[in-house]
Design a protein around this motif. Structure first.
Motif, PDB file in Angstrom:
ATOM      1  N   GLY A 172       0.318  -1.358  -0.964  1.00  9.39           N
ATOM      2  CA  GLY A 172       1.602  -0.793  -0.567  1.00  9.39           C
ATOM      3  C   GLY A 172       2.117   0.296  -1.482  1.00  9.39           C
ATOM      4  N   ASP A 173       1.228   0.947  -2.238  1.00 10.02           N
ATOM      5  CA  ASP A 173       1.673   1.964  -3.191  1.00 10.02           C
ATOM      6  C   ASP A 173       1.614   3.392  -2.648  1.00 10.02           C
ATOM      7  OD1 ASP A 173      -1.042   2.584  -3.245  1.00 10.02           O
ATOM      8  OD2 ASP A 173      -1.374   1.686  -5.216  1.00 10.02           O
ATOM      9  N   TYR A 174       1.159   3.556  -1.390  1.00  8.29           N
ATOM     10  CA  TYR A 174       1.077   4.848  -0.713  1.00  8.29           C
ATOM     11  C   TYR A 174      -0.057   5.734  -1.240  1.00  8.29           C
ATOM     12  CZ  TYR A 174       5.453   3.793   1.644  1.00  8.29           C
ATOM     13  OH  TYR A 174       6.415   3.223   2.425  1.00  8.29           O
ATOM     14  N   ILE A 175      -0.883   5.212  -2.138  1.00 12.02           N
ATOM     15  CA  ILE A 175      -1.954   6.002  -2.741  1.00 12.02           C
ATOM     16  C   ILE A 175      -3.291   5.388  -2.361  1.00 12.02           C
ATOM     17  CG2 ILE A 175      -2.930   6.896  -4.885  1.00 12.02           C
ATOM     18  CD1 ILE A 175      -0.105   6.533  -6.113  1.00 12.02           C
ATOM     19  N   PHE A 176      -4.127   6.152  -1.672  1.00 11.97           N
ATOM     20  CA  PHE A 176      -5.443   5.665  -1.253  1.00 11.97           C
ATOM     21  C   PHE A 176      -6.511   5.847  -2.317  1.00 11.97           C
ATOM     22  CE2 PHE A 176      -3.643   6.302   3.041  1.00 11.97           C
ATOM     23  CZ  PHE A 176      -3.939   5.071   3.582  1.00 11.97           C
ATOM     24  N   THR A 177      -6.394   6.874  -3.141  1.00 10.81           N
ATOM     25  CA  THR A 177      -7.486   7.244  -4.025  1.00 10.81           C
ATOM     26  C   THR A 177      -7.601   6.397  -5.275  1.00 10.81           C
ATOM     27  OG1 THR A 177      -6.055   8.963  -4.917  1.00 10.81           O
ATOM     28  CG2 THR A 177      -7.675   9.629  -3.261  1.00 10.81           C
ATOM     29  N   ILE A 182      -2.521   2.446 -12.317  1.00 13.52           N
ATOM     30  CA  ILE A 182      -3.488   3.235 -13.082  1.00 13.52           C
ATOM     31  C   ILE A 182      -3.145   4.710 -12.974  1.00 13.52           C
ATOM     32  CG2 ILE A 182      -5.911   3.958 -13.227  1.00 13.52           C
ATOM     33  CD1 ILE A 182      -6.623   1.087 -12.265  1.00 13.52           C
ATOM     34  N   ALA A 183      -2.843   5.172 -11.773  1.00 12.83           N
ATOM     35  CA  ALA A 183      -2.488   6.574 -11.580  1.00 12.83           C
ATOM     36  C   ALA A 183      -1.240   6.938 -12.383  1.00 12.83           C
ATOM     37  CB  ALA A 183      -2.259   6.865 -10.102  1.00 12.83           C
ATOM     38  N   GLU A 184      -0.246   6.081 -12.385  1.00  9.25           N
ATOM     39  CA  GLU A 184       0.981   6.376 -13.112  1.00  9.25           C
ATOM     40  C   GLU A 184       0.739   6.367 -14.616  1.00  9.25           C
ATOM     41  OE1 GLU A 184       4.291   4.118 -11.600  1.00  9.25           O
ATOM     42  OE2 GLU A 184       3.982   4.934  -9.585  1.00  9.25           O
ATOM     43  N   MET A 185      -0.169   5.517 -15.127  1.00  8.56           N
ATOM     44  CA  MET A 185      -0.516   5.551 -16.545  1.00  8.56           C
ATOM     45  C   MET A 185      -1.167   6.884 -16.885  1.00  8.56           C
ATOM     46  SD  MET A 185      -1.885   1.860 -17.921  1.00  8.56           S
ATOM     47  CE  MET A 185      -3.387   1.981 -17.001  1.00  8.56           C
ATOM     48  N   MET A 186      -2.037   7.363 -16.010  1.00 11.09           N
ATOM     49  CA  MET A 186      -2.734   8.628 -16.239  1.00 11.09           C
ATOM     50  C   MET A 186      -1.750   9.786 -16.256  1.00 11.09           C
ATOM     51  SD  MET A 186      -5.989   8.009 -13.724  1.00 11.09           S
ATOM     52  CE  MET A 186      -6.385   9.730 -13.647  1.00 11.09           C
ATOM     53  N   MET A 187      -0.629   9.662 -15.578  1.00 10.19           N
ATOM     54  CA  MET A 187       0.320  10.754 -15.436  1.00 10.19           C
ATOM     55  C   MET A 187       1.289  10.834 -16.597  1.00 10.19           C
ATOM     56  SD  MET A 187       1.109  10.626 -11.420  1.00 10.19           S
ATOM     57  CE  MET A 187       0.348   9.174 -10.724  1.00 10.19           C
ATOM     58  N   LYS A 188       1.310   9.864 -17.460  1.00 16.10           N
ATOM     59  CA  LYS A 188       2.277   9.875 -18.570  1.00 16.10           C
ATOM     60  C   LYS A 188       1.698  10.523 -19.792  1.00 16.10           C
ATOM     61  CE  LYS A 188       4.860   6.119 -16.764  1.00 16.10           C
ATOM     62  NZ  LYS A 188       5.632   4.993 -16.907  1.00 16.10           N
TER      63      LYS A 188
END
Length: 188
Positions: A172-177, A182-188
């Protein structure tokens, strides 16, 4: 005859006002959405995520509606006083395009750049505050068949479109890839 003309004029005026009201109530493509999308494009240019000097990655096989081959980048961007997660997907085609062709001539095969940007709380709590945009390679916004610019809460409440499709992502996070934490950690 005069009554008929007045009645016709009244019906036309009502129809135009309803059409205008519907356009103003659309969940995407407003003047504010277009202005915000422009700021996102500028942030992507500053990070070399778009444009002639855009960073490159190895394209991977895509799916409809995005493209035959894709590149996806995870970052963050500050728009005004808000910093949010930024996901940029470069969409390549045609269907038979291969990775080596894209690497050699990315501009020749780039069809669109689709973007998810995590806005401030309260923007669209129903859909985790994601702002959606579909840019053409020149930075202009793509439009749907009705002529509405694809920026903002794109196709909110509809059976098809960005939100309807991405609401089905695992977790339910709207992210398929990738997994959102994990994606949000990479973005910080």
């Amino acid at each position: 005859m005069r009554k008929l003309m007045k009645s016709t004029a009244a019906v036309l005026a009502l129809g135009l006002s309803i059409g205008t009201a519907s356009a103003q109530m659309a969940p995407f493509g407003s003047d504010d959405d277009l202005a915000y999308a422009k700021l996102i494009w500028e942030a992507m240019q500053a990070q070399n995520l778009v444009g002639d000097h855009a960073i490159k990655s190895f394209p991977y096989e895509g799916t409809a509606p995005h493209g035959a081959m894709l590149e996806t980048f995870y970052s963050s961007a500050t728009i005004g006083d808000h910093t949010g997660a930024l996901i940029v997907k470069r969409n390549y085609g045609p269907a038979e395009v291969e990775a080596d062709q894209i690497i050699a001539e990315p501009g020749k095969h780039l069809g669109a750049i689709t973007v998810m940007y995590k806005r401030e709380d309260g923007f669209d709590a129903d859909n985790q505050n994601w702002f959606w945009a579909k840019f053409l390679p020149d930075g202009s916004l793509d439009k749907n068949p009705k002529g509405m610019s694809l920026a903002g809460k794109v196709a909110k409440g509809m059976d098809k479109g960005c939100i309807a499709c991405h609401s089905g992502a695992d977790g339910g996070d709207y992210i398929f890839t990738t997994n959102a934490p994990i994606a949000e950690m990479m973005m910080k």
